[in-house]
Write an enzyme that holds these catalytic residues in place. Structure first.
Site, PDB file in Angstrom:
ATOM      1  N   ASP A  65      57.356  72.994   5.549  1.00  0.00           N
ATOM      2  CA  ASP A  65      56.297  73.705   5.814  1.00  0.00           C
ATOM      3  C   ASP A  65      55.204  73.168   5.083  1.00  0.00           C
ATOM      4  O   ASP A  65      55.166  71.949   4.724  1.00  0.00           O
ATOM      5  CB  ASP A  65      56.863  74.913   4.612  1.00  0.00           C
ATOM      6  CG  ASP A  65      56.070  76.312   4.955  1.00  0.00           C
ATOM      7  OD1 ASP A  65      54.882  76.165   5.513  1.00  0.00           O
ATOM      8  OD2 ASP A  65      56.608  77.303   4.155  1.00  0.00           O
ATOM      9  N   ASP A 125      54.346  84.117   9.776  1.00  0.00           N
ATOM     10  CA  ASP A 125      55.079  84.951   8.800  1.00  0.00           C
ATOM     11  C   ASP A 125      54.914  86.631   9.172  1.00  0.00           C
ATOM     12  O   ASP A 125      55.740  87.055   8.348  1.00  0.00           O
ATOM     13  CB  ASP A 125      54.321  84.737   7.481  1.00  0.00           C
ATOM     14  CG  ASP A 125      54.700  83.381   6.842  1.00  0.00           C
ATOM     15  OD1 ASP A 125      55.590  82.670   7.283  1.00  0.00           O
ATOM     16  OD2 ASP A 125      54.133  83.086   5.837  1.00  0.00           O
TER      17      ASP A 125
HETATM   18  C1  GLA Z   1      55.497  79.925   3.846  1.00  0.00           C
HETATM   19  C2  GLA Z   1      56.339  80.013   5.224  1.00  0.00           C
HETATM   20  C3  GLA Z   1      57.344  81.348   4.928  1.00  0.00           C
HETATM   21  C4  GLA Z   1      58.178  80.927   3.541  1.00  0.00           C
HETATM   22  C5  GLA Z   1      57.106  80.602   2.674  1.00  0.00           C
HETATM   23  C6  GLA Z   1      57.749  79.880   1.163  1.00  0.00           C
HETATM   24  O1  GLA Z   1      54.730  81.148   3.872  1.00  0.00           O
HETATM   25  O2  GLA Z   1      55.252  80.541   6.269  1.00  0.00           O
HETATM   26  O3  GLA Z   1      58.114  81.336   5.852  1.00  0.00           O
HETATM   27  O4  GLA Z   1      58.977  79.550   3.773  1.00  0.00           O
HETATM   28  O5  GLA Z   1      56.103  79.743   3.021  1.00  0.00           O
HETATM   29  O6  GLA Z   1      57.013  79.723   0.104  1.00  0.00           O
END
Ligand code: GLA
Length: 748
Positions: free
Chosen positions: A464, A524
């Site tokens: 990420d 997300d």
């Molecule tokens: C980001 C990612 C999510 C998750 C969060 C965790 O927003 O896109 O899928 O992994 O971080 O903090």
């Protein structure tokens, strides 16, 4: 193949042709790019300026057609008669690169600077242009489905060159086009935006340091009347994860200049004598069969030449991810409980997301640290992983290695490792980025991530990156080169690891990241109605095996929209399926539905992940080896809806097929107020009896099946009626808002 004949180059592969010619003034003319043509068509295809236009600068006063502005070019200078946008700017001076020689290579030359590039067999035309102090190498690599282009500038002089802009390609296409870009923001990626390209320049650009959720590097140019199945469509993309730029502009003469490369915003690379600068590789494709035809070519290119050999056609496991269900609130017991439930549902991979290290109990602390939080995980990651694997699941882990919280041991020890622009720090999601241009920072990440990967039984990594950068221009480019170095060192020795990159969802969905890992977390936003747009837009340029698609809770966390679980599954089937919700509160009827979803997906996994994808008027279709799956999706329901057609594409007309619906149920609660009309007991629609029944009892929905010819399916069949308030019938599609059906069509 690449034919060369007396200054004329024809790159052709049966799917497309690219015809180039060196003019008598040494300019590189773009005679044609698009539909396959014959070399002998050259005179008919080339621009013929005749006696020219007024007020133009002529390279040769005796030749009224010698104005560079009036011809279609594959590269162009500054000043010197072509006043359209130039793909190259250096030293604030005029440029005039002219042909010196060329070579045909039987492969694409390897990048020297560490940028990722396409792989697989291809022929490459290298054309060298020169001006007094610099040499420019233009590479044209011909694959079966696309042409790739990149440029390399070399300083031949004795003084440094200040390079401000160097595009990967530039070309002029006769005619006017519409430019389709994919724009958005967090949780709202890939909004399809269509802009007519006229005399004002249309620009698509990211300056966030990443390829960004604001505008994907991939874009299209199409004729105004092109549609899904017919018309000329060009597709472009960039094998790059940083700031990018693309522009299109129509000239007075009716030529559309299009170019793409690293964003020139604030860019300045100083090339010492003898030094080179390499651009990322751009991918150019074409189809005369509309958007659908173009997508099929881009999908094949990505699978054959971007995704690694190991993963390009390897089936992906159905995963469970802890994020939306737990966020930071978990311990080993809770995780193992979820893992057991996930296994019972049919999941194959358990992914522990954020929150497993340092003081990471919220998003304000801990990033940068790798010590496992033993309060949450007393047996460490290895202990948890062993237990998860014992349940029969693979184990996957989330990392955010590029970032640091100020409240972390790493930041306290090395505050200077954070990326800075020399001004007071500004945070995004309470965090800073690490300076990946520094070797010791890259080593720290490679050592820590590798150690965990090698000791904790990990099969899958979610990588990420959750903020925009403060680096601009060349520094931002160097950051991306640093990132690629880290990814290469970690993942090339471990090709079997399934890497899904992520950046607050789809903030870095690009071909560069796909060179290292075959999947990207698309957004997300897992609301299926939002996903229809996000996944639908991705499908123009990226095959469905490149994106994760998860079923999550309803009402949805980002949209507060309630959607049926059936639709959440039916949409997520058209990607790499996963589940991301708290399983503890699932009603028995939901457990049943999820089990059925996973069973069906596994049964047809290759079809869903690697089948030929097609966009339909009211849904999506995938086809592979005689089997097709089609999803039909609805938005808000109108009263008394009319007939609905399912018109498939590419079915073999003579063949007979068996079409049936995926069995799905509608919840009793949806009918609570209607029940009194059909059963003799008067139950309170809002009461406990109905609530209990709703969790357990479902009614068959939209049961449908036909034996039918491919010809009829291509022509369009009429589906069972939608609910019209006139009663319940198991064959009727009784769905309400956001309902959907999935059809499986098998050759008989
Ligand atoms: C980001 C990612 C999510 C998750 C969060 C965790 O927003 O896109 O899928 O992994 O971080 O903090």
């Amino acid at each position: 193949m690449i034919e060369v004949n007396n200054g004329l180059f024809h790159l052709k592969n049966g799917a497309l042709s690219c015809l180039l010619r060196v003019t008598r003034y040494g300019l590189l003319e773009q005679i044609h790019f698009g539909a396959p043509v014959e070399t002998g068509d050259v005179d008919a295809l080339a621009c013929n300026p005749g006696l020219g236009w007024g007020s133009s600068l002529l390279l040769n006063e005796a030749d009224s057609a010698s104005c560079p502005e009036h011809i279609s070019l594959a590269w162009s200078g500054n000043g010197r008669g072509d006043f359209r946008e130039s793909p190259l700017e250096m030293d604030g001076s005029a440029t005039d690169f002219c042909y010196v020689n060329h070579r045909i290579l039987d492969a694409a030359p390897a990048m020297e600077c560490g940028l990722p590039q396409s792989h697989g067999s291809c022929e490459t035309l290298e054309i060298t242009l020169e001006q007094k102090n610099a040499r420019l190498y233009l590479y044209f690599s011909l694959y079966e489905t696309a042409l790739t282009r990149r440029a390399v500038l070399e300083n031949l002089g004795s003084d440094p060159i200040e390079l401000h802009k160097l595009m990967s390609f530039s070309m002029d296409l006769p005619g006017a086009y519409h430019m389709t870009t994919f724009n958005g923001g967090w949780a709202a990626e890939m909004n399809k935006t269509v802009t007519p390209v006229t005399r004002s320049r249309v620009v698509s650009e990211s300056r966030t340091g990443a390829s960004s959720n604001m505008t994907n590097p991939g874009f299209l140019l199409s004729e105004a009347d092109a549609n899904e199945d017919s018309g000329h469509v060009y597709g472009f993309n960039l094998v790059y994860s940083g700031n990018h730029y693309a522009s299109a502009q129509l000239s007075h003469q009716g030529l559309t200049r299009v170019m793409q490369g690293i964003s020139p915003a604030n860019f300045c690379a100083v090339l010492q004598p003898g030094e080179k600068f390499e651009t990322p590789e751009a991918v150019l494709s074409y189809s005369g069969e509309g958007f659908g035809g173009l997508s099929a070519r881009m999908h094949k290119f990505v699978l054959d030449h971007i995704v690694s050999e190991y993963w390009k056609d390897r089936e992906r496991p159905v995963l469970y991810n802890s994020w939306e269900g737990c966020m930071f609130d978990f311990d080993q017991k809770r995780l193992l409980g979820l893992a057991k439930q996930a296994k019972d549902l049919g999941c194959e991979l358990f992914v522990l997301d954020d929150g497993w290290f340092g003081a990471r109990n919220h998003d304000k602390a801990g990033l940068g640290d790798y010590n496992v939080n033993t309060k949450k995980l007393p047996q460490g990651l290895a202990g948890l992983s062993a237990k998860v694997q014992k349940l029969g699941l693979q184990f996957g882990l989330w990392f955010e290695p590029e970032s640091v919280n100020e409240d972390s041991d790493l930041y306290r020890a090395h505050p200077d490792w954070a990326l800075t622009d020399g001004f007071p720090t500004i945070t995004g999601r309470h965090q800073l980025l690490l300076d990946l241009t520094r070797a010791e920072v890259r080593d720290y990440i490679v050592d820590n991530v590798s150690r965990i990967l090698d000791t904790c039984g990990i099969s899958y990594v979610k990588w990420d990156m959750n903020r925009h950068s403060v680096a601009v221009g060349k520094k931002a480019h160097d950051y991306i080169l640093g990132l690629y170095d880290v990814l290469r060192r970690i993942f090339e020795p471990r090709p079997y690891l399934l890497l899904e990159s992520c950046s607050s969802g789809g903030n870095r969905f690009d071909l560069g990241m796909l060179c290292y890992g075959p999947q990207v977390w698309a957004s997300d936003n897992t609301d299926p109605i939002s996903r229809l747009e996000i996944q639908g837009s991705l499908s123009y340029l990226y095959p469905q095996s490149t994106f994760g698609a998860h079923v999550s809770a309803s009402p949805h966390a980002q949209t507060l929209r309630a959607t049926p679980l059936t639709t959440r599954g039916n949409v997520a089937f058209f990607g790499c399926l996963g589940y991301e919700l708290d399983l503890k509160h699932l009603a028995p009827i939901e457990v049943q539905e999820i089990k059925a979803q996973i069973e069906l997906y596994k049964q047809h996994r290759r079809l869903f992940q690697f089948g030929a994808f097609r966009r339909l008027k009211n849904g999506w279709q995938v086809s592979l080896d005689g089997t097709t799956a089609a999803g039909v999706f609805h938005g808000l329901m109108n009263a008394a809806p009319g007939y609905e057609m399912l018109r498939l594409k590419g079915m073999e007309p003579e063949k007979r097929y068996h079409l049936r619906t995926r069995a799905q149920k509608i919840r009793v609660g949806q009918f609570a107020h209607l029940l009194k009309h059909v059963v003799p007991v008067n139950v309170n629609p809002e009461g406990g009896v109905i609530a209990a029944a709703d969790k357990r009892i479902g009614l068959d929905d939209g049961v449908e099946g036909y034996h039918v010819t491919g010809s009829a399916l291509n022509s369009g069949i009429l589906l069972q009626p939608l609910f019209r308030g006139t009663g319940y019938d198991k064959n009727q599609r009784t769905q309400g808002d956001y309902g959907s059906n999935l059809y499986i069509i098998e050759e008989e």
